[in-house]
Design an enzyme around this catalytic site. Structure first.
Site, PDB file in Angstrom:
ATOM      1  N   ILE A  81      19.627 -45.753  -8.174  1.00 34.54           N
ATOM      2  CA  ILE A  81      18.804 -44.811  -8.939  1.00 34.54           C
ATOM      3  C   ILE A  81      18.824 -45.147 -10.432  1.00 34.54           C
ATOM      4  O   ILE A  81      17.790 -45.114 -11.103  1.00 34.54           O
ATOM      5  CB  ILE A  81      19.308 -43.372  -8.690  1.00 34.54           C
ATOM      6  CG1 ILE A  81      19.121 -43.000  -7.205  1.00 34.54           C
ATOM      7  CG2 ILE A  81      18.576 -42.378  -9.579  1.00 34.54           C
ATOM      8  CD1 ILE A  81      19.781 -41.684  -6.794  1.00 34.54           C
ATOM      9  N   SER A 172      23.415 -33.824  -7.121  1.00 34.65           N
ATOM     10  CA  SER A 172      23.131 -34.302  -5.767  1.00 34.65           C
ATOM     11  C   SER A 172      22.706 -33.126  -4.901  1.00 34.65           C
ATOM     12  O   SER A 172      23.091 -31.972  -5.141  1.00 34.65           O
ATOM     13  CB  SER A 172      24.392 -34.926  -5.165  1.00 34.65           C
ATOM     14  OG  SER A 172      24.235 -35.112  -3.770  1.00 34.65           O
ATOM     15  N   TYR A 185      33.387 -34.137  -3.747  1.00 28.48           N
ATOM     16  CA  TYR A 185      32.074 -34.598  -4.237  1.00 28.48           C
ATOM     17  C   TYR A 185      31.109 -33.413  -4.332  1.00 28.48           C
ATOM     18  O   TYR A 185      30.446 -33.221  -5.352  1.00 28.48           O
ATOM     19  CB  TYR A 185      31.534 -35.672  -3.291  1.00 28.48           C
ATOM     20  CG  TYR A 185      30.178 -36.233  -3.672  1.00 28.48           C
ATOM     21  CD1 TYR A 185      30.060 -37.206  -4.668  1.00 28.48           C
ATOM     22  CD2 TYR A 185      29.017 -35.791  -3.044  1.00 28.48           C
ATOM     23  CE1 TYR A 185      28.830 -37.726  -5.013  1.00 28.48           C
ATOM     24  CE2 TYR A 185      27.767 -36.305  -3.388  1.00 28.48           C
ATOM     25  CZ  TYR A 185      27.682 -37.282  -4.372  1.00 28.48           C
ATOM     26  OH  TYR A 185      26.452 -37.792  -4.721  1.00 28.48           O
ATOM     27  N   LYS A 189      29.411 -32.004  -7.805  1.00 28.51           N
ATOM     28  CA  LYS A 189      27.963 -31.993  -8.030  1.00 28.51           C
ATOM     29  C   LYS A 189      27.455 -30.565  -8.247  1.00 28.51           C
ATOM     30  O   LYS A 189      26.464 -30.348  -8.948  1.00 28.51           O
ATOM     31  CB  LYS A 189      27.251 -32.663  -6.858  1.00 28.51           C
ATOM     32  CG  LYS A 189      27.529 -34.170  -6.762  1.00 28.51           C
ATOM     33  CD  LYS A 189      27.055 -34.909  -8.005  1.00 28.51           C
ATOM     34  CE  LYS A 189      27.152 -36.408  -7.876  1.00 28.51           C
ATOM     35  NZ  LYS A 189      26.657 -37.131  -9.059  1.00 28.51           N
ATOM     36  N   THR A 220      19.913 -46.292  -1.369  1.00 27.21           N
ATOM     37  CA  THR A 220      20.704 -47.159  -2.252  1.00 27.21           C
ATOM     38  C   THR A 220      21.950 -47.582  -1.471  1.00 27.21           C
ATOM     39  O   THR A 220      22.209 -47.076  -0.379  1.00 27.21           O
ATOM     40  CB  THR A 220      21.151 -46.419  -3.532  1.00 27.21           C
ATOM     41  OG1 THR A 220      22.107 -45.404  -3.155  1.00 27.21           O
ATOM     42  CG2 THR A 220      20.008 -45.770  -4.278  1.00 27.21           C
TER      43      THR A 220
HETATM   44  N1  LIG Z   1      21.633 -42.377  -3.242  1.00 26.72           N
HETATM   45  C1  LIG Z   1      21.635 -41.098  -2.881  1.00 26.72           C
HETATM   46  O1  LIG Z   1      21.199 -40.745  -1.761  1.00 26.72           O
HETATM   47  C2  LIG Z   1      22.131 -40.037  -3.810  1.00 26.72           C
HETATM   48  C3  LIG Z   1      21.962 -38.711  -3.428  1.00 26.72           C
HETATM   49  C4  LIG Z   1      22.390 -37.702  -4.275  1.00 26.72           C
HETATM   50  C5  LIG Z   1      22.972 -38.015  -5.491  1.00 26.72           C
HETATM   51  N2  LIG Z   1      23.138 -39.313  -5.834  1.00 26.72           N
HETATM   52  C6  LIG Z   1      23.785 -39.554  -7.124  1.00 26.72           C
HETATM   53  O2  LIG Z   1      23.023 -40.509  -7.853  1.00 26.72           O
HETATM   54  C7  LIG Z   1      23.904 -41.278  -8.655  1.00 26.72           C
HETATM   55  C8  LIG Z   1      23.609 -42.770  -8.446  1.00 26.72           C
HETATM   56  O3  LIG Z   1      23.781 -43.103  -7.086  1.00 26.72           O
HETATM   57  P1  LIG Z   1      23.117 -44.420  -6.457  1.00 26.72           P
HETATM   58  O4  LIG Z   1      22.808 -44.064  -5.055  1.00 26.72           O
HETATM   59  O5  LIG Z   1      22.054 -44.951  -7.350  1.00 26.72           O
HETATM   60  O6  LIG Z   1      24.377 -45.415  -6.479  1.00 26.72           O
HETATM   61  P2  LIG Z   1      24.451 -47.035  -6.438  1.00 26.72           P
HETATM   62  O7  LIG Z   1      23.221 -47.643  -5.878  1.00 26.72           O
HETATM   63  O8  LIG Z   1      25.762 -47.325  -5.800  1.00 26.72           O
HETATM   64  O9  LIG Z   1      24.499 -47.458  -7.988  1.00 26.72           O
HETATM   65  C9  LIG Z   1      25.558 -47.023  -8.782  1.00 26.72           C
HETATM   66  C10 LIG Z   1      25.447 -47.648 -10.175  1.00 26.72           C
HETATM   67  O10 LIG Z   1      26.446 -47.064 -11.005  1.00 26.72           O
HETATM   68  C11 LIG Z   1      27.397 -48.073 -11.437  1.00 26.72           C
HETATM   69  N3  LIG Z   1      28.692 -47.395 -11.364  1.00 26.72           N
HETATM   70  C12 LIG Z   1      29.374 -46.994 -10.263  1.00 26.72           C
HETATM   71  N4  LIG Z   1      30.510 -46.377 -10.619  1.00 26.72           N
HETATM   72  C13 LIG Z   1      30.538 -46.369 -11.964  1.00 26.72           C
HETATM   73  C14 LIG Z   1      31.444 -45.881 -12.914  1.00 26.72           C
HETATM   74  N5  LIG Z   1      32.548 -45.258 -12.539  1.00 26.72           N
HETATM   75  N6  LIG Z   1      31.139 -46.036 -14.209  1.00 26.72           N
HETATM   76  C15 LIG Z   1      30.010 -46.644 -14.604  1.00 26.72           C
HETATM   77  N7  LIG Z   1      29.095 -47.136 -13.756  1.00 26.72           N
HETATM   78  C16 LIG Z   1      29.377 -46.995 -12.450  1.00 26.72           C
HETATM   79  C17 LIG Z   1      27.209 -49.271 -10.483  1.00 26.72           C
HETATM   80  O11 LIG Z   1      27.453 -50.532 -11.093  1.00 26.72           O
HETATM   81  P3  LIG Z   1      28.943 -51.192 -11.234  1.00 26.72           P
HETATM   82  O12 LIG Z   1      29.504 -51.302  -9.853  1.00 26.72           O
HETATM   83  O13 LIG Z   1      28.675 -52.503 -11.900  1.00 26.72           O
HETATM   84  O14 LIG Z   1      29.717 -50.264 -12.119  1.00 26.72           O
HETATM   85  C18 LIG Z   1      25.704 -49.138 -10.210  1.00 26.72           C
HETATM   86  O15 LIG Z   1      24.945 -49.658 -11.268  1.00 26.72           O
HETATM   87  C19 LIG Z   1      25.320 -40.827  -8.303  1.00 26.72           C
HETATM   88  O16 LIG Z   1      25.734 -39.868  -9.255  1.00 26.72           O
HETATM   89  C20 LIG Z   1      25.174 -40.141  -6.962  1.00 26.72           C
HETATM   90  O17 LIG Z   1      26.148 -39.146  -6.762  1.00 26.72           O
HETATM   91  C21 LIG Z   1      22.735 -40.336  -5.021  1.00 26.72           C
END
Ligand SMILES: NC(=O)c1ccc[n+]([C@@H]2O[C@H](COP(=O)([O-])OP(=O)(O)OC[C@H]3O[C@@H](n4cnc5c(N)ncnc54)[C@H](OP(=O)(O)O)[C@@H]3O)[C@@H](O)[C@H]2O)c1
Length: 280
Positions: A81, A172, A185, A189, A220
């Site tokens: 995201i 989330s 988690y 959130k 993702t």
């Molecule tokens: N995907 C979903 O279905 C979903 C649903 C609800 C909420 N969310 C929320 O959306 C957000 C992003 O999720 P996503 O699905 O996009 O995850 P993702 O695809 O795993 O991407 C996570 C990104 O954040 C970086 N990252 C991870 N931990 C970090 C940390 N501690 N400090 C700094 N950077 C960090 C990672 O790069 P590096 O590994 O290089 O640090 C990567 O760029 C999260 O807050 C998640 O809770 C996601």
């Protein structure tokens, strides 16, 4: 996520996984480099990034679009995201500083976006190593709730100086529909929804708006465990009448909108991007 604006500049940083409670010297340095970037923009110096401790420089292309002449600092922006948000903000004219924990991921993301002709630089923002299992709960709450608040407290003075700003936190759907096995988690959130409302009231007099993106299931790496679990996904789809899996870009447009002047009268909202409403 977080944004700040005045005449010349926006700061925009999704505060999702974000920073740990305590900042190491290296983390402070990374933050400082973000602030430098913002200071440069507030002085209208898009052309030169010399002196910034960012790894790759802007393409220097002319900025057009609703976020032209703004800087967006997007943390957790090398994948999923955050990456889609970074790309969208850059497409909408902002200069975007992407960051995550790993330099090679930052370099890859910057190269990909610059390859698309976008004005992007990158910096590592390492939020620390994983703690042991006993400290898992504290870690999740620290990373998801306390750290955004701490980060904000460091960034707010810079936004206040500009007299306007916008903060976008990333919560989330788990805040509305808790996953049974993800207690800490879910709680973290849910806390972000409250943080959004409280901060929106506290910061309104300073001209800073605070809103929250609430993603549903978005395709993702992070959510693989859910959307690649056939039983879970089919049940979820059926229960909520979902027509498809969400894409990171489904979130990015909203964030760009919330950063833009078009959203200047929107404050304190938790906005669900899930293909359904958990409140129906
Ligand atoms: N995907 C979903 O279905 C979903 C649903 C609800 C909420 N969310 C929320 O959306 C957000 C992003 O999720 P996503 O699905 O996009 O995850 P993702 O695809 O795993 O991407 C996570 C990104 O954040 C970086 N990252 C991870 N931990 C970090 C940390 N501690 N400090 C700094 N950077 C960090 C990672 O790069 P590096 O590994 O290089 O640090 C990567 O760029 C999260 O807050 C998640 O809770 C996601």
């Amino acid at each position: 996520m977080l944004c700040a604006e005045k005449k010349h500049g926006w700061i925009s940083t999704p505060v999702k996984f974000l920073f740990r409670a305590k900042f190491s010297r290296k983390q402070k340095k990374a933050l400082a480099s973000m602030f430098q970037a913002v200071a440069y923009v507030s002085r209208g110096l898009f052309r030169s990034y010399a002196g910034l401790s960012v790894r790759m420089n802007s393409t220097g292309i002319d900025q057009k679009g609703v976020l032209a002449n703004r800087v967006a600092v997007v943390t957790g922006a090398t994948d999923g995201i955050g990456f889609a948000i970074a790309r969208r903000l850059a497409q909408d004219g902002a200069h975007v500083v992407v960051s995550s924990r790993k330099q090679h991921n930052v370099d890859r993301a910057v190269a990909a976006l610059q390859g698309e002709g976008l004005s992007v630089t990158g910096t590592v923002c390492h939020v620390g190593k994983a703690e042991d299992r006993e400290r898992l709960v504290a870690t999740i709450l620290d990373v998801n709730v306390k750290s955004p608040a701490l980060l904000l407290s460091q960034l707010l003075p810079h936004m206040e100086n500009r007299g306007m700003g916008a903060v976008i936190l990333v919560s989330s759907i788990a805040a509305y529909i808790p996953h049974v096995e993800l207690g800490p988690y879910n709680v973290s959130k849910t806390a972000l929804l409250g943080l959004t409302r409280t901060l929106s009231l506290e910061l309104a007099p300073k001209g800073i708006r605070v809103n929250c993106l609430v993603p549903g299931i978005i395709k993702t790496n992070f959510s693989k465990v859910l959307h690649m679990n056939e039983v879970f996904w089919n049940n979820f789809k059926e229960k909520y009448h979902l027509q498809r899996l969400g894409q990171p870009e489904d979130c990015a447009g909203l964030v760009s909108f919330l950063c833009s002047p078009d959203a200047s009268y929107i404050n304190g909202e938790n906005i669900v991007v899930a293909g359904f409403s958990p409140q129906l």
